[in-house]
Enzyme design. Structure first.
Site, short mmCIF file in Angstrom:
data_model
loop_
_atom_site.label_atom_id
_atom_site.label_comp_id
_atom_site.label_asym_id
_atom_site.label_seq_id
_atom_site.Cartn_x
_atom_site.Cartn_y
_atom_site.Cartn_z
N CYS A 390 0.82 -1.20 0.00
CA CYS A 390 0.00 0.00 0.00
C CYS A 390 0.87 1.27 0.00
CB CYS A 390 -0.98 -0.04 1.17
SG CYS A 390 -2.45 0.94 0.83
N HIS A 519 -3.56 -4.82 0.26
CA HIS A 519 -2.94 -5.42 1.44
C HIS A 519 -3.00 -6.95 1.36
CE1 HIS A 519 -2.36 -1.78 3.90
NE2 HIS A 519 -3.44 -1.33 3.27
N GLU A 521 -1.40 -9.03 2.94
CA GLU A 521 -1.22 -9.67 4.25
C GLU A 521 -2.54 -10.14 4.86
OE1 GLU A 521 -0.63 -6.46 3.56
OE2 GLU A 521 -1.18 -5.12 5.19
#
Ligand code: GLN
Length: 543
Positions: A390, A519, A521
């Site tokens: 990001c 994102h 993750e």
């Protein structure tokens, strides 16, 4: 209760921060290992409608769901442990509950009744829990009540839990996750705080069925007996020891060894099922034997406040790196570098040479960003594998624009709106939100499609042309700079097909330099590591 869902409420005692979220996720997991359809709910007592407006240093990471809700970090653990998507309807806050009751009142939903805190607030809570159960078709729904027993803040949620038990006693179980301290001057584990917690819970009309006894060590038999008697449990087996462990992923094993699933199935009158899925167990055992490790530097802000806060603010990033490393047979050693150090002392950035890879996680605001930009420059020029998440992608394009394209004032509108080269800019919707101070829940949030370019690192790692990833940002790459940037070696390898927004950039001549506007993750799971993190680890191992 109409549906066949069984509800397990997880309530905290004595103090917060003892692992209620992981316990909730682990209880879900031991049911999932038996083939049950499991989901989980987080109830947070604060007034904020979501976690999006809270400072991550104070509150921890904001976890974004597929459907774009900005939620509590515990939902990330639910997804990582249950390998299932958790949605907006799996999360509620006091603010959210009150907001909907008030909106309903304004539209005559209550048909002229006096709308009161009790029972209407708990009824709204129950309605939301049942909706989530119906939508997820959960056979087992684990519900984590934020805060601890005895707090003023969560009392209405406990009231909802009590009412659900009253309505159908066989469908609801209560688990008290409590803490047993070992005071240094005594060197012995004390049960009294837990006795108080259990009694406090009784005052809300709730009797714990089980106590999960957190502590530095496992509690012994005499203490189990004592807690069982003094906290009104049916048997000492209903006290589950949950001592500190090396990794949170071991907790399902800890619960399993004490037959917690069997005990819960019995209590909830669930037709027992055998443990069939052993994948979790064997992977935990496998990572326990890993010896080799790789060194990863994470450069950003929010780091200066001590380890505890730190790991909470970036919990999904930390987990994603670990998952990817473990699946490649190594441990990941993370070093947190406060970007401001590189601003104060620019020569220091060379120290990145001692790491195997660099990650720049998401972030907001101006503090530290010049330091982050010099770290990215170092990675670009020195072939250090890089993953930008990001802000880490936005700042990579800014660094490239400044130092390769020669736009010395290249910037993001977030930090320097006066710059003539706003590589990262604001689009019309966001301009309107900012002008009208509409900040809550208005960023580009949740899952968006992305088309990948053949031959790119991203395409190679994902092994597919079309992906979808979760977003949480206000600003975007300005396509005006795309052609020039690509002609000089920074390629756009992922684009949103609907809006043409740039989602991924990569360096052509670099072992692994990938920046993503989303994102990744959030979608990494213990047993399913994320392709882009795996790509980073593999790039390191290839070296
Ligand atoms: N601050 C940037 C934006 O709002 C990036 C946000 C992030 O990293 N999550 O666009």
């Amino acid at each position: 209760m109409s549906s066949k869902t069984k509800y397990i409420f997880v309530i905290g005692g004595v103090l917060s921060g003892v692992g209620k979220g992981v316990t909730t996720a682990s209880i879900g997991r031991i049911f999932k290992n038996r083939g049950f359809n499991v989901s989980a709910i987080k109830i947070d007592p604060y007034i904020n409608v979501d976690a999006g407006t809270m400072n991550p240093v104070e509150h921890g990471e904001v976890f974004v769901t597929e459907d774009g809700d900005e939620t509590d970090q515990d939902l990330g653990n639910y997804e990582r442990f249950l390998e299932t998507d958790i949605y907006s309807f799996n999360y509620m806050t006091t603010g959210r509950v009150y907001l909907s009751v008030i909106e309903k009142e304004r539209s005559m939903y209550y048909k002229g009744k006096c709308v009161e805190v009790v029972p209407h607030i708990p009824m709204e809570v129950i309605g939301r829990i049942k909706t989530a159960a119906a939508k997820t078709k959960a056979e087992v729904m684990v519900i984590e009540v934020g805060g601890t027993a005895g707090e003023y803040q969560n009392i209405l949620f406990l009231e909802a839990a009590r009412m659900m038990k009253l309505e159908n006693p066989e469908s609801v179980a209560f688990v008290l996750v409590s803490y047993l301290p070992v005071p240094g001057h005594l060197g012995e584990m004390k049960t009294k705080p837990t006795q108080y917690a259990s009694r406090t819970l009784n005052a809300s009309g709730i009797q714990a069925d089980f106590i999960v006894a957190r502590g530095p060590a496992a509690l012994d038999k005499p203490r189990r007996e004592k807690l069982a008697v003094l906290c009104g449990l049916r048997s000492e087996d209903d006290v589950i020891a949950a001592p500190d462990v090396k990794s949170i992923y071991e907790i399902p094993q800890v619960l399993e060894k004490q037959k917690f699933a069997e005990l819960l199935m019995k209590r909830l009158k669930i037709k027992p099922r055998k443990l069939t899925d052993k994948g979790w167990d064997s992977f935990v055992n496998k990572i326990d034997k890993i010896e080799k490790s790789i060194k990863i530097a994470v450069v950003g802000k929010y780091f200066a406040t001590g380890d505890y806060t730190l790991s909470d603010s970036y919990i999904s990033v930390i987990n994603a790196i670990k998952h990817a490393a473990w699946h490649n047979g190594v441990n990941a050693e993370l070093t947190w570098v406060d970007a401001e150090e590189y601003e104060k002392n620019p020569g220091k950035v060379k120290e990145l040479g001692k790491y195997d890879a660099l990650i720049v996680p998401g972030g907001f605001g101006t503090r530290g960003i010049e330091g982050i930009i010099s770290a990215i420059k170092y990675a670009r020029e020195n072939n250090l594998p890089y993953l930008g998440l990001c802000y880490g992608m936005q700042l990579a394009t800014i660094e490239f624009s400044r130092n390769v394209l020669g736009y010395k004032d290249a910037h993001t509108v977030e930090c320097n709106p006066k710059s003539k080269n706003l590589i990262i800019n604001v689009n019309l919707t966001q301009a309107d939100n900012i002008k009208n101070e509409r900040y809550g829940g208005t960023m580009r949030l949740g899952a968006y499609d992305c088309d990948l370019k053949p031959g790119s690192h991203a395409r190679e790692q994902y092994k597919t042309d079309k992906i979808s990833e979760r977003h949480r940002h206000r600003y975007e790459f300005d396509n005006k700079y795309r052609e020039e940037m690509e002609s000089k070696g920074m390629e756009v390898t992922g684009v949103n097909p609907q809006s043409n927004l740039v989602e991924i950039v990569e360096l052509k001549k670099h072992p692994y330099f990938v920046g993503v506007q989303f994102h990744p993750e959030f979608k990494s799971r213990f047993l399913q590591p994320h392709p882009l993190f795996v790509g980073l680890v593999r790039a390191v191992l290839k070296k």
